[in-house]
Design a protein around this motif. Structure first.
Motif, short mmCIF file in Angstrom:
data_model
loop_
_atom_site.label_atom_id
_atom_site.label_comp_id
_atom_site.label_asym_id
_atom_site.label_seq_id
_atom_site.Cartn_x
_atom_site.Cartn_y
_atom_site.Cartn_z
N GLY A 126 -20.29 18.47 0.24
CA GLY A 126 -21.13 17.59 -0.02
C GLY A 126 -22.69 17.75 0.65
O GLY A 126 -23.53 16.95 0.40
N GLY A 127 -22.61 18.79 1.37
CA GLY A 127 -23.70 18.77 2.26
C GLY A 127 -25.06 19.00 1.45
O GLY A 127 -26.27 18.67 1.76
N GLY A 128 -25.17 19.84 0.53
CA GLY A 128 -26.14 20.12 -0.47
C GLY A 128 -26.68 18.73 -0.96
O GLY A 128 -27.99 18.54 -1.03
N ALA A 129 -25.73 18.04 -1.52
CA ALA A 129 -26.15 16.67 -2.14
C ALA A 129 -26.86 15.78 -1.18
O ALA A 129 -27.88 15.28 -1.57
CB ALA A 129 -25.09 16.09 -2.87
N LEU A 130 -26.41 16.04 0.13
CA LEU A 130 -26.95 15.06 0.97
C LEU A 130 -28.09 15.65 1.79
O LEU A 130 -29.25 14.63 1.74
CB LEU A 130 -26.07 14.95 2.12
N GLN A 131 -28.47 16.94 1.63
CA GLN A 131 -29.61 17.46 1.95
C GLN A 131 -30.82 17.15 0.93
O GLN A 131 -31.87 16.77 1.18
CB GLN A 131 -29.51 18.89 1.90
N GLU A 132 -30.53 17.05 -0.23
CA GLU A 132 -31.26 17.01 -1.45
C GLU A 132 -31.68 15.34 -1.26
O GLU A 132 -32.66 15.08 -1.54
CB GLU A 132 -30.61 16.96 -2.79
N LEU A 133 -31.02 14.70 -1.05
CA LEU A 133 -31.14 13.11 -0.62
C LEU A 133 -32.21 12.99 0.36
O LEU A 133 -33.13 12.25 0.36
CB LEU A 133 -29.82 12.20 -0.53
N ALA A 136 -32.31 20.00 9.30
CA ALA A 136 -33.67 19.86 9.91
C ALA A 136 -34.81 20.86 9.37
O ALA A 136 -35.81 20.36 9.15
CB ALA A 136 -33.25 20.36 11.49
N SER A 137 -34.24 22.08 8.98
CA SER A 137 -35.24 22.81 8.35
C SER A 137 -35.79 22.38 7.04
O SER A 137 -36.91 22.25 6.65
CB SER A 137 -34.45 24.17 8.06
N ALA A 138 -34.90 21.81 6.19
CA ALA A 138 -35.40 21.08 4.82
C ALA A 138 -36.38 19.82 4.95
O ALA A 138 -37.31 19.75 4.19
CB ALA A 138 -33.98 20.83 4.14
N LEU A 139 -35.79 19.19 6.14
CA LEU A 139 -36.66 17.89 6.52
C LEU A 139 -38.12 18.37 6.86
O LEU A 139 -39.26 17.74 6.18
CB LEU A 139 -36.09 16.96 7.37
N ALA A 140 -38.05 19.47 7.83
CA ALA A 140 -39.44 19.82 8.29
C ALA A 140 -40.56 20.51 7.15
O ALA A 140 -41.37 20.13 7.10
CB ALA A 140 -39.30 20.88 9.42
N ILE A 142 -24.59 24.41 12.08
CA ILE A 142 -25.41 25.21 10.83
C ILE A 142 -25.66 24.15 10.01
O ILE A 142 -27.09 24.14 9.40
CB ILE A 142 -24.55 26.36 10.39
N LYS A 143 -24.89 23.31 9.35
CA LYS A 143 -25.17 22.44 8.21
C LYS A 143 -26.60 21.49 8.85
O LYS A 143 -27.25 21.40 8.23
CB LYS A 143 -24.28 21.62 7.88
N LEU A 144 -26.32 21.06 10.13
CA LEU A 144 -27.62 20.12 10.46
C LEU A 144 -28.72 20.87 10.80
O LEU A 144 -29.57 20.03 10.57
CB LEU A 144 -26.90 19.30 11.90
#
Length: 194
Positions: free
Chosen positions: A58-65, A126-130, A120-122
């Motif tokens: 579910g990490g991908g969907a959470l990152q997209e959100l 962070a990279s995606a948010l930045a 690694i997921k976190l």
């Protein structure tokens, strides 16, 4: 066994979580997970690359959100406030699966390989948010700082949510960001139940 089984992914996830809890992550095999779910190993591998992915899919969907929440924030929103709002939204989604989150965290905490994967997921979050902040015109350093601090605040709030009986995860996230503002001298101290 029929070719199509309803909710195979959910059944596999539930079976894996039960077995990881009963036997431990290392001792559980894909064959055992598939058997408990009443499915084949082939079906397992149609849904998950390996037994680790049951915990991380579910990490991908959470990152997209998170990224879309930052992108959709009003232009006048400060970078840290955009990140805070994104994590509050993620918290609302995670809150729907509190017991699952609690079980998942216990499994991850008990295994060094899984703890590494979680970090690694976190870092990916962070990279995606930045990157999302940079697309909003935030300078590189400020974007990186806001994203990394956001991850740290989220982790603290998540641990509190898992360890306490407080049901409102988004509220814990909000309180944790408020506490950060106090720590940095940009907020007023208020009486937070700790």
């Amino acid at each position: 066994m029929g070719r199509w089984e309803p909710n195979a992914r959910g059944r596999l996830e539930q079976a894996a979580m039960e077995l990881y809890g009963e036997r431990g992550y290392e001792q559980t095999t894909v064959a055992e997970i598939a058997n408990r779910a009443g499915l084949t190993e082939r079906t397992f591998f149609r849904h998950f690359a390996d037994k680790r992915e049951v915990l991380f899919w579910g990490g991908g969907a959470l990152q997209e959100l998170l990224v879309s929440s930052v992108a959709d924030a009003p232009e006048s929103t400060a970078p840290i406030d955009a990140v805070a709002a994104a994590f509050e939204g993620a918290g609302a989604r995670l809150q729907e699966r509190r017991e699952h989150s609690r079980q998942r965290q216990a499994i991850i905490t008990a295994n060094a390989e899984l703890r590494e994967r979680e970090l690694i997921k976190l870092a990916s979050f962070a990279s995606a948010l930045a990157d999302a902040l940079r697309r909003r015109g935030v300078a590189d350093t400020a974007a990186s700082l806001a994203a990394e601090v956001g991850i740290a605040v989220f982790r603290v709030a998540f641990e509190r949510w898992i360890d306490t009986g407080q049901p409102d995860f988004p509220q814990l996230i909000r309180e944790s960001f408020d506490e950060l503002k106090v720590v940095t001298g940009h907020g007023r101290r208020r009486d937070l139940d700790r």
